[in-house]
Design a protein around this motif. Structure first.
Motif: not given
Length: 88
Positions: A16-24, A41-46, A66-70
């Motif tokens: 249930s935990t996803v980590r998004y990593c990117f360079e910008a 989406r009503g989400l607060v990052p951990a 997060l659900e997989a689709d989300t």
């Protein structure tokens, strides 16, 4: 899948935990736009980590529940943000 949509790496830490990593590009609007995608989406990052170095911004955003689709949809949307370059 476009080059932009593959620009964000979504790492599953557990079911249930996803980590998004990117360079910008190190521009003032990149991080707020990324966080806005979650807030809409009503989400607060951990956890959020961002580090600027010269003209580059490295970002990690961890989200729980997060659900997989989300999770996939948010990752694609993050990849569409102007200034997002690549995964790290």
């Amino acid at each position: 899948m476009s080059a932009r949509s593959s620009a964000v790496l979504a790492l599953k830490r557990n079911s249930s935990t996803v980590r998004y990593c990117f360079e910008a590009d190190a521009e003032p609007g990149v991080l707020p736009r990324a966080l806005e995608l979650l807030a809409k989406r009503g989400l607060v990052p951990a956890r959020v980590f961002a580090q600027a170095d010269a003209d580059q911004l490295s970002v990690e955003i961890e989200v729980e529940g997060l659900e997989a689709d989300t999770a996939d949809h948010v990752g694609r949307c993050l990849g569409e943000i102007v200034g997002v370059r690549q995964t790290f």
